[in-house]
Design a protein around this motif. Sequence first.
Motif, PDB file in Angstrom:
ATOM      1  N   VAL A  87      -5.077   5.277  -1.452  1.00 30.79           N
ATOM      2  CA  VAL A  87      -4.538   4.804  -2.733  1.00 30.79           C
ATOM      3  C   VAL A  87      -5.579   4.898  -3.843  1.00 30.79           C
ATOM      4  O   VAL A  87      -5.326   5.455  -4.912  1.00 30.79           O
ATOM      5  CB  VAL A  87      -4.032   3.351  -2.602  1.00 30.79           C
ATOM      6  CG1 VAL A  87      -3.664   2.779  -3.973  1.00 30.79           C
ATOM      7  CG2 VAL A  87      -2.828   3.293  -1.664  1.00 30.79           C
ATOM      8  N   VAL A  88      -6.780   4.363  -3.579  1.00 33.37           N
ATOM      9  CA  VAL A  88      -7.765   4.193  -4.646  1.00 33.37           C
ATOM     10  C   VAL A  88      -8.386   5.518  -5.094  1.00 33.37           C
ATOM     11  O   VAL A  88      -8.533   5.772  -6.297  1.00 33.37           O
ATOM     12  CB  VAL A  88      -8.861   3.189  -4.228  1.00 33.37           C
ATOM     13  CG1 VAL A  88      -9.949   3.105  -5.295  1.00 33.37           C
ATOM     14  CG2 VAL A  88      -8.243   1.812  -3.985  1.00 33.37           C
ATOM     15  N   LEU A  89      -8.760   6.399  -4.163  1.00 37.24           N
ATOM     16  CA  LEU A  89      -9.385   7.661  -4.586  1.00 37.24           C
ATOM     17  C   LEU A  89      -8.440   8.553  -5.387  1.00 37.24           C
ATOM     18  O   LEU A  89      -8.833   9.054  -6.454  1.00 37.24           O
ATOM     19  CB  LEU A  89      -9.988   8.403  -3.400  1.00 37.24           C
ATOM     20  CG  LEU A  89     -11.485   8.087  -3.203  1.00 37.24           C
ATOM     21  CD1 LEU A  89     -11.666   6.737  -2.521  1.00 37.24           C
ATOM     22  CD2 LEU A  89     -12.184   9.172  -2.415  1.00 37.24           C
ATOM     23  N   PRO A  90      -7.193   8.774  -4.939  1.00 38.60           N
ATOM     24  CA  PRO A  90      -6.268   9.514  -5.805  1.00 38.60           C
ATOM     25  C   PRO A  90      -6.066   8.821  -7.153  1.00 38.60           C
ATOM     26  O   PRO A  90      -5.967   9.494  -8.191  1.00 38.60           O
ATOM     27  CB  PRO A  90      -4.972   9.539  -4.990  1.00 38.60           C
ATOM     28  CG  PRO A  90      -5.426   9.508  -3.577  1.00 38.60           C
ATOM     29  CD  PRO A  90      -6.605   8.573  -3.593  1.00 38.60           C
ATOM     30  N   ALA A  91      -6.031   7.463  -7.160  1.00 38.57           N
ATOM     31  CA  ALA A  91      -5.864   6.727  -8.422  1.00 38.57           C
ATOM     32  C   ALA A  91      -7.039   6.986  -9.358  1.00 38.57           C
ATOM     33  O   ALA A  91      -6.867   7.124 -10.581  1.00 38.57           O
ATOM     34  CB  ALA A  91      -5.726   5.227  -8.152  1.00 38.57           C
ATOM     35  N   MET A  92      -8.245   7.102  -8.797  1.00 41.94           N
ATOM     36  CA  MET A  92      -9.418   7.391  -9.615  1.00 41.94           C
ATOM     37  C   MET A  92      -9.318   8.779 -10.247  1.00 41.94           C
ATOM     38  O   MET A  92      -9.664   8.966 -11.413  1.00 41.94           O
ATOM     39  CB  MET A  92     -10.684   7.284  -8.761  1.00 41.94           C
ATOM     40  CG  MET A  92     -11.049   5.864  -8.352  1.00 41.94           C
ATOM     41  SD  MET A  92     -12.298   5.809  -7.045  1.00 41.94           S
ATOM     42  CE  MET A  92     -13.622   6.738  -7.803  1.00 41.94           C
ATOM     43  N   PHE A 119       0.823  -1.202   0.000  1.00 42.34           N
ATOM     44  CA  PHE A 119       0.000   0.000   0.000  1.00 42.34           C
ATOM     45  C   PHE A 119       0.861   1.258   0.000  1.00 42.34           C
ATOM     46  O   PHE A 119       0.597   2.211  -0.732  1.00 42.34           O
ATOM     47  CB  PHE A 119      -0.909   0.022   1.238  1.00 42.34           C
ATOM     48  CG  PHE A 119      -2.308  -0.445   0.972  1.00 42.34           C
ATOM     49  CD1 PHE A 119      -3.027   0.017  -0.119  1.00 42.34           C
ATOM     50  CD2 PHE A 119      -2.937  -1.335   1.826  1.00 42.34           C
ATOM     51  CE1 PHE A 119      -4.324  -0.395  -0.370  1.00 42.34           C
ATOM     52  CE2 PHE A 119      -4.241  -1.764   1.593  1.00 42.34           C
ATOM     53  CZ  PHE A 119      -4.920  -1.290   0.491  1.00 42.34           C
ATOM     54  N   LEU A 120       1.896   1.260   0.833  1.00 41.04           N
ATOM     55  CA  LEU A 120       2.778   2.420   0.929  1.00 41.04           C
ATOM     56  C   LEU A 120       3.452   2.699  -0.407  1.00 41.04           C
ATOM     57  O   LEU A 120       3.513   3.850  -0.864  1.00 41.04           O
ATOM     58  CB  LEU A 120       3.824   2.190   2.023  1.00 41.04           C
ATOM     59  CG  LEU A 120       4.854   3.313   2.216  1.00 41.04           C
ATOM     60  CD1 LEU A 120       4.153   4.601   2.631  1.00 41.04           C
ATOM     61  CD2 LEU A 120       5.901   2.903   3.247  1.00 41.04           C
ATOM     62  N   TYR A 153       3.758   6.139  -5.301  1.00 39.25           N
ATOM     63  CA  TYR A 153       3.791   6.271  -6.768  1.00 39.25           C
ATOM     64  C   TYR A 153       2.601   7.056  -7.288  1.00 39.25           C
ATOM     65  O   TYR A 153       2.758   7.964  -8.119  1.00 39.25           O
ATOM     66  CB  TYR A 153       3.837   4.892  -7.428  1.00 39.25           C
ATOM     67  CG  TYR A 153       3.872   5.001  -8.931  1.00 39.25           C
ATOM     68  CD1 TYR A 153       5.069   5.246  -9.594  1.00 39.25           C
ATOM     69  CD2 TYR A 153       2.703   4.928  -9.691  1.00 39.25           C
ATOM     70  CE1 TYR A 153       5.109   5.398 -10.968  1.00 39.25           C
ATOM     71  CE2 TYR A 153       2.729   5.077 -11.061  1.00 39.25           C
ATOM     72  CZ  TYR A 153       3.937   5.310 -11.698  1.00 39.25           C
ATOM     73  OH  TYR A 153       3.972   5.474 -13.055  1.00 39.25           O
ATOM     74  N   ILE A 154       1.396   6.711  -6.808  1.00 40.41           N
ATOM     75  CA  ILE A 154       0.185   7.375  -7.296  1.00 40.41           C
ATOM     76  C   ILE A 154       0.244   8.875  -7.044  1.00 40.41           C
ATOM     77  O   ILE A 154      -0.169   9.693  -7.883  1.00 40.41           O
ATOM     78  CB  ILE A 154      -1.078   6.772  -6.634  1.00 40.41           C
ATOM     79  CG1 ILE A 154      -1.333   5.350  -7.155  1.00 40.41           C
ATOM     80  CG2 ILE A 154      -2.305   7.644  -6.881  1.00 40.41           C
ATOM     81  CD1 ILE A 154      -1.692   5.251  -8.610  1.00 40.41           C
ATOM     82  N   MET A 155       0.814   9.275  -5.899  1.00 43.85           N
ATOM     83  CA  MET A 155       0.852  10.701  -5.548  1.00 43.85           C
ATOM     84  C   MET A 155       1.818  11.490  -6.430  1.00 43.85           C
ATOM     85  O   MET A 155       1.819  12.723  -6.392  1.00 43.85           O
ATOM     86  CB  MET A 155       1.224  10.880  -4.072  1.00 43.85           C
ATOM     87  CG  MET A 155       0.143  10.430  -3.095  1.00 43.85           C
ATOM     88  SD  MET A 155      -1.506  11.093  -3.444  1.00 43.85           S
ATOM     89  CE  MET A 155      -1.226  12.853  -3.248  1.00 43.85           C
ATOM     90  N   ALA A 168      -3.692  13.389  -8.633  1.00 48.85           N
ATOM     91  CA  ALA A 168      -3.732  12.632  -7.376  1.00 48.85           C
ATOM     92  C   ALA A 168      -4.077  13.529  -6.187  1.00 48.85           C
ATOM     93  O   ALA A 168      -4.831  13.141  -5.295  1.00 48.85           O
ATOM     94  CB  ALA A 168      -2.393  11.933  -7.141  1.00 48.85           C
ATOM     95  N   MET A 169      -3.534  14.746  -6.180  1.00 50.11           N
ATOM     96  CA  MET A 169      -3.773  15.641  -5.044  1.00 50.11           C
ATOM     97  C   MET A 169      -5.249  16.020  -4.931  1.00 50.11           C
ATOM     98  O   MET A 169      -5.785  16.134  -3.823  1.00 50.11           O
ATOM     99  CB  MET A 169      -2.910  16.900  -5.187  1.00 50.11           C
ATOM    100  CG  MET A 169      -2.920  17.783  -3.941  1.00 50.11           C
ATOM    101  SD  MET A 169      -2.441  16.906  -2.425  1.00 50.11           S
ATOM    102  CE  MET A 169      -0.686  16.611  -2.775  1.00 50.11           C
ATOM    103  N   GLU A 170      -5.939  16.180  -6.074  1.00 48.45           N
ATOM    104  CA  GLU A 170      -7.369  16.485  -6.042  1.00 48.45           C
ATOM    105  C   GLU A 170      -8.145  15.323  -5.413  1.00 48.45           C
ATOM    106  O   GLU A 170      -9.079  15.533  -4.632  1.00 48.45           O
ATOM    107  CB  GLU A 170      -7.902  16.759  -7.456  1.00 48.45           C
ATOM    108  CG  GLU A 170      -7.483  18.093  -8.033  1.00 48.45           C
ATOM    109  CD  GLU A 170      -6.039  18.107  -8.544  1.00 48.45           C
ATOM    110  OE1 GLU A 170      -5.384  17.045  -8.533  1.00 48.45           O
ATOM    111  OE2 GLU A 170      -5.570  19.192  -8.939  1.00 48.45           O
TER     112      GLU A 170
END
Length: 449
Positions: free
Chosen positions: A268-273, A182-183, A188-190, A195-197
């Motif tokens: 992880v998932v919401l920024p990825a979306m 997860f970390l 990576y996603i950030m 991602a910040m939104e």
Amino acid sequence: MAGTREHFGSRMGFILAAAGAAVGLGNIWGFPTQAASNGGGAFLLVYLLMILVVAFPMLIVEMAIGRYGQANPVDSMRSLSDHPTAKRAGALVGWIGLMVPCLVLAFYSIVAGWLVTFLLAAVTDILGMAELTAWLKGFSVSRNLFGAAIFYLLTILIVQSGVKQGIEKWSTRLMPALFVLFLLLFVYIMTQDGAMEGLKHYLIPDFSKVLEPKLLLAAMGQGFFSLTIGGCSMLIYGSYLSKKESLPKMALSVTLVDTAVAFIAGLVVLPAMFVAMQKGVAIYAEDGSLLGSDTLVFTVLPLLFDSLGLAGQFIALVFFVLMTIAALTSSISMLECPVALVSERFETGRKATSWVLGGVIAVFSAVIIFNFGQLFGLVATIATQYFQPVAALLFTVFGGWVWSRHRKLKELSAGSPALEQSLFWKIWPVYLKFVCPVLVIAVLVSSFS
């Protein structure tokens, strides 16, 4: 039975195993999609409150019943009273509860099999095996049977080894791996645009939505199912817990670890979306509802991974390893419930019992796969909307009303000598009797609306 019963070897082993039983697709798939559909930060805030007021008090009673009975769900429920009628009723409640993990495992393993095949597809994609990748990602009977078979094999191999050498050993390996993966994904996603939104949407609540009835019921239901209340897993794991441990403290530790996984999954998932939206992937409909919430893991996120090129292939691999681990830590607790019953009642060997019962449930899964359109949704609905809430309600009623206050105090005081004088003991028995049943009924009613 109590004298020879196997127990967890360490406090951390129990916490990680019990948290692993609770951590599953509901945390990593269900929670982020519920948050995305219900106001992000507002849902998160209400969910954390519901975990405290709904799930935690009932988690304690399920674990306490298991440790008191020192047996499988049926015999543990029988032990709550000396009255013959109450014993028979308790056994019936135990059987109803036992149906939950059996039914859930039957459809859950099919979904987990998809995760396995997507994991393998990530490997074959990296290796350039396009035709095999397409088959692994496609929806076919053969693909579904293949994935489910591998997942059942992994589950049975762990359960057959027992509490210490199987469940505890692998939980203490898989759960830390879950957090590490997860970390890595979060970091990576950030680094991606958008991602910040997504992070702001998740962490900053819109307080105008906090009291919306739909959001409140969704958060209550998610909190209820997140800790597998009524699923028997916590009851059976409680039966393997040492009398030296404080039940309220152990239940709180399990709750915190489980909630931490759900929270991190949202990170992880919401920024990825939102990264996917930045890359042109449709996430929300015009009315603001989430598109494909049921298939988010298998449609929306793979589109994001594909858009990231070679890096996306490795991110997909990490993500589906993570999802498979989460599914596996839950499935071993589900299979453990019937295995414990049969091996204790009939004194059969754990290894043979695990393979036979795992095989029987796997055959049921195969029947569902061959009749997917007719059976999958039906079995999932019966298990999660009927049996699990009803079992949770019955566990709560028996724990609150049938199990005497004196016996409850004696069980919870083992490992907590000062419990009787605590604020917890002044509130919890009354809360269990009157408030918890009402909250479970609310979850039950909302699932039909």
